[in-house]
Design an enzyme around this catalytic site. Structure first.
Site, PDB file in Angstrom:
ATOM      1  N   ASP A 103      10.542  43.009  28.896  1.00 29.84           N
ATOM      2  CA  ASP A 103      11.624  43.180  29.865  1.00 29.84           C
ATOM      3  C   ASP A 103      12.917  43.659  29.213  1.00 29.84           C
ATOM      4  OD1 ASP A 103       9.843  41.972  31.796  1.00 29.84           O
ATOM      5  OD2 ASP A 103      10.295  40.096  30.771  1.00 29.84           O
ATOM      6  N   HIS A 105       7.749  48.081  35.798  1.00 29.27           N
ATOM      7  CA  HIS A 105       9.118  48.552  35.726  1.00 29.27           C
ATOM      8  C   HIS A 105       9.544  49.244  37.000  1.00 29.27           C
ATOM      9  CE1 HIS A 105       7.055  51.731  33.227  1.00 29.27           C
ATOM     10  NE2 HIS A 105       7.433  52.369  34.295  1.00 29.27           N
TER      11      HIS A 105
END
Ligand code: IMP
Length: 445
Positions: free
Chosen positions: A20, A48
């Site tokens: 992340d 994403h």
């Protein structure tokens, strides 16, 4: 004589922390400079979000290069593909006017995440979460429950694995599934899961239908990538998950089940590492982690809450709140070493505005009181380490409108300088917000 054109530069993008880090934005930025975007590891555990033309796209398996019609996106052999998720992503993109044709290629040798892998992943996690072994801790990993571990386990078992190419072989598929379903049904009931027996006929029919939908995209992606390179096309290798979650080099066992460092590229694509001269390591200006596992710089306090709130630190794939803490440069340096990083991108610097002081972890105090600057890629060993911090002054100004590094507040510049000095690597990119124009680039990126 005119200068000869620069040779194409293949680039790898890899996360240097526990995931992340904001890889999606960087992949999106660098896609413009490359012809082909390749996923080499992981599966639908990655996620994403790309915002382009005011539209938001959440992608888990298809590289975000798919949003650019002239780019080719490749899901290579190292990926585990959940056909349902993939087809859902393809359908959603199609409904939103994104054409998918020759611009998507899927390896016939990628392994399939089967419905029973997802059931098994969740059942095992639930089972383990009820089995406390030490200090109130259990053995669950905190997986995304997307079936990633069980699918890779079958790949290694070999006899119980299904590959994408098998979806085009109905008879073989059915023969295999008759045996596999019997084994899996027994295993699931051992995990106290009261599910009806798996039905090989039904499963075969579903998979054949998926195979028909995916057939035009399935190919030998290894030869394809070598052909592309021979034609002079440049390739962007998009790492999913992150280096500290690498099955071999991460904080085992709190890792995912693939080689998500750049070391996964050769095996996961068939392209030798020698071709990749540029490896961009993506790091946040702080650290986050989802799921269980040691995290030396974690801040379970006001600082952690503040970072979570300002950084919107909730999982794209599972929505879980992320654990937050200070930047751990011992970890980043280790990942950069493993991945052969040639430059860094520091993301989410804007999240740190408004703090009086900022800490950077530069070493670990070991249980015997000595200090080490070496990372410990093992959960038990790492959990015994105490972070040693360097304290830097913070900055109060919001920086999301900054356009150049030299225009940032002095203390923000000092923070970035310190990262470069302590890692020995250049910061090619600094990100101060989610939009493309909130990106401070050094040349070359
Ligand atoms: P799995 O990949 O679902 O088996 O999960 C194993 C561990 O890796 C868990 O702690 C997950 O939260 C973590 N993980 C897997 N993929 C990602 C990712 O893309 N970002 C952050 N954490 C991840």
């Amino acid at each position: 004589m005119p200068p000869s054109p620069a040779p194409p530069r293949h680039t790898a993008i890899v996360g240097l922390q526990w995931g992340d880090e904001g890889k999606g934005k960087i992949v999106d930025l660098l896609t413009a400079d490359h012809d082909v975007v390749v996923r080499y590891n992981g599966g639908a555990n990655a996620g994403h979000t790309v915002v382009t033309g005011g539209e938001k796209y959440a992608l888990h398996l298809i590289p975000s290069g798919i949003l650019y019609p002239e780019k080719v996106c490749v899901i290579a052999n190292g990926v585990v593909v959940d056909p349902e998720t993939l087809i859902h992503e393809m359908n959603t993109l199609h409904q939103r006017g994104i054409e998918i044709g020759d611009n998507l290629r899927i390896s016939s040798r990628a392994h399939v995440v089967m419905p029973y892998h997802k059931v098994h992943d969740a059942a095992l996690e639930t089972f383990l979460s009820k089995t406390v072994v030490e200090n109130g801790k259990d053995l669950s990993i905190g997986t995304t429950r997307r079936g990633i571990g069980p699918a890779y386990a079958d790949k290694v078992h070999r006899s119980t694995a299904i590959r994408i190419g098998d979806l085009l072989e109905p008879d073989l598929l059915h023969r295999k599934l008759r045996v596999i379903c019997a084994i899996r049904t027994a295993e699931l009931s051992a995990l106290n899961l009261d599910t009806p027996p798996l039905d090989p006929d039904e499963l075969t029919d579903d998979l054949i239908a998926h195979g028909q939908r995916l057939a035009p995209f399935i190919t030998d992606t290894t030869y394809l990538l070598h052909d592309f390179m021979a034609e002079g096309r440049s390739i962007l290798f998009e790492g999913a998950n992150a280096c500290l979650l690498d099955i071999d080099h991460g904080t085992y066992p709190y890792v995912t089940s693939s080689n998500c460092s750049s070391l996964g590229i050769p095996a996961g694509t068939g392209v030798p590492g020698v071709h990749i001269k540029r490896v961009l390591g993506i790091m946040k200006a702080y650290t986050t982690r989802v799921g269980a596992g040691p995290f030396p710089t974690e801040q379970e306090n006001e600082i952690g809450h503040r970072i979570r709130k300002r950084g919107h630190e909730y999982g794209t794939t599972t929505g879980r709140p992320r654990r937050c803490g200070w930047l751990d440069l011992v970890a980043v340096r280790y990942s950069a070493m493993i991945c052969g990083v040639t430059g860094l991108a520091c993301m989410l610097l804007d999240v740190l505005s408004g703090l009086d002081e900022i800490q950077i972890c530069t070493g670990y105090r070991t249980p015997d009181g000595s200090i080490t600057d070496r990372f410990i890629p093992d959960a038990h060993g790492l959990s015994a380490m105490q972070p040693v911090y360097e304290t830097l002054p913070g900055w109060q100004e919001e920086i999301d409108e900054a356009t150049q590094r030299s225009k940032l507040p002095d203390n923000a510049q000092r923070y970035l300088d310190r990262i470069e000095i302590l890692t020995g690597l250049p910061l090619n990119i600094v990100s101060v917000g989610p939009d493309r124009n909130q990106t401070l680039k050094a040349v070359p990126a």
